[in-house]
Design a protein around this motif. Structure first.
Motif, mmCIF file in Angstrom:
data_model
loop_
_atom_site.group_PDB
_atom_site.id
_atom_site.type_symbol
_atom_site.label_atom_id
_atom_site.label_comp_id
_atom_site.label_asym_id
_atom_site.label_seq_id
_atom_site.Cartn_x
_atom_site.Cartn_y
_atom_site.Cartn_z
ATOM 1 N N SER A 1 0.833 -1.201 0.000
ATOM 2 C CA SER A 1 0.000 0.000 0.000
ATOM 3 C C SER A 1 0.868 1.252 0.000
ATOM 4 N N THR B 1 -2.509 -2.450 -2.893
ATOM 5 C CA THR B 1 -3.496 -2.549 -1.815
ATOM 6 C C THR B 1 -3.866 -1.186 -1.247
ATOM 7 N N THR B 2 -3.505 -0.123 -1.925
ATOM 8 C CA THR B 2 -3.965 1.207 -1.526
ATOM 9 C C THR B 2 -5.475 1.291 -1.698
ATOM 10 N N THR C 1 -9.533 -1.859 -3.039
ATOM 11 C CA THR C 1 -8.171 -1.471 -3.405
ATOM 12 C C THR C 1 -8.027 -1.227 -4.899
#
Length: 266
Positions: free
Chosen positions: A54, A68-69, A98
């Motif tokens: 992320s 995974t942000t 995400t």
């Protein structure tokens, strides 16, 4: 039946687990719904929540967004994307969903992928491979680690999504574009369309009409009409293929007119 949940702590460990036959889960907004409604083709879930994927960085005008942000985080880091992200699902979903996971949502509407296509984004994969977002296909054991794109200059980014409801609805037509101008005339254009084909597409026909001309109503109408040559619309619960083809030129024009009106007012 799911018999195990693995939480690898690096991209390499995650790729190794996936190669063993596990099903990748990022935010879980898609996978957990599938798990809860019926069997899936894996015995293990591979959560990426601890894999260190992320975060958003901008270096030299190029943004790198970890897979995974969440969309909520992305909107905070890259404000130009807020109007597009606001059309995705609900706030509670955007806090979980995400960027990487959205590339694999099992529907053709391309709500965010259309933005990435217009931004000429590339996708980074484990093993060091990189591919244009429009050509993304995972090899055995590969996972998405990040997407990269150049942040558009002020006044060059355009987005519009037509929906049945104002928010939290699938698209009827989505248009995203990066357009640069020299004086009043378009010098470069990249136009992407969503919800008008089985996957997000680029529209060379519309781009060709825009090049060398001003973004006035006549040109926008002509470009919207030309874009019909690139689409392959479909029927679903939100609109028919006929309707999508019919309204595409209207929403194409609105994509640019709305942004230009906001610019003039500011």
């Amino acid at each position: 039946m799911i018999t195990a949940l693995r939480m690898p702590e690096s991209p390499e460990a995650a790729a190794e687990a996936v190669a063993g036959g596990g099903r990748v889960m990022a935010g879980g907004t898609v996978v957990m719904a599938q798990v809860n409604t019926g069997p899936i083709d894996a015995g293990e879930l591979i959560s990426l929540s601890r894999a260190g994927l992320s975060g958003v960085t901008v270096t030299g005008g190029v943004a790198r967004v970890g897979a995974t942000t969440t969309f909520a985080d992305l909107a905070r880091h890259l404000p130009f994307l807020k109007p597009a992200i606001r059309t995705l699902a609900s706030p509670s979903i955007r806090n979980l969903a995400t960027v990487g996971g959205n590339l694999f949502v099992p529907q053709p509407h391309g709500d965010f992928a259309v933005c990435l296509e217009a931004l000429d984004a590339t996708v980074e994969l484990t093993g060091g491979r990189e591919t244009p977002v429009g050509q993304l296909e995972l090899g055995a054991g590969e996972i998405v680690t990040a997407v990269r794109f150049r942040v558009p200059e002020d006044g060059t980014w355009f987005f519009h999504k037509a929906m049945r409801r104002r928010l939290n609805s699938a698209a009827i037509v989505t248009v995203a574009a990066t357009v640069r101008r020299t004086g009043n005339d378009v010098s470069a254009a990249r136009v992407a369309l969503g919800a008008v084909a089985p996957r997000v597409i680029r529209s060379p026909a519309a781009e060709n009409v825009l090049l060398g001309r001003p973004l006035d109503r006549e040109v926008l109408d002509a470009a919207g009409e030309a874009a019909r040559a690139d689409i392959a619309p479909f029927d679903d619960a939100y609109a028919s293929a006929w309707y999508r083809r019919r309204v595409l030129p209207v929403h194409f024009r609105r994509t640019f007119e709305a942004v230009q009106s906001e610019t003039e007012e500011s």
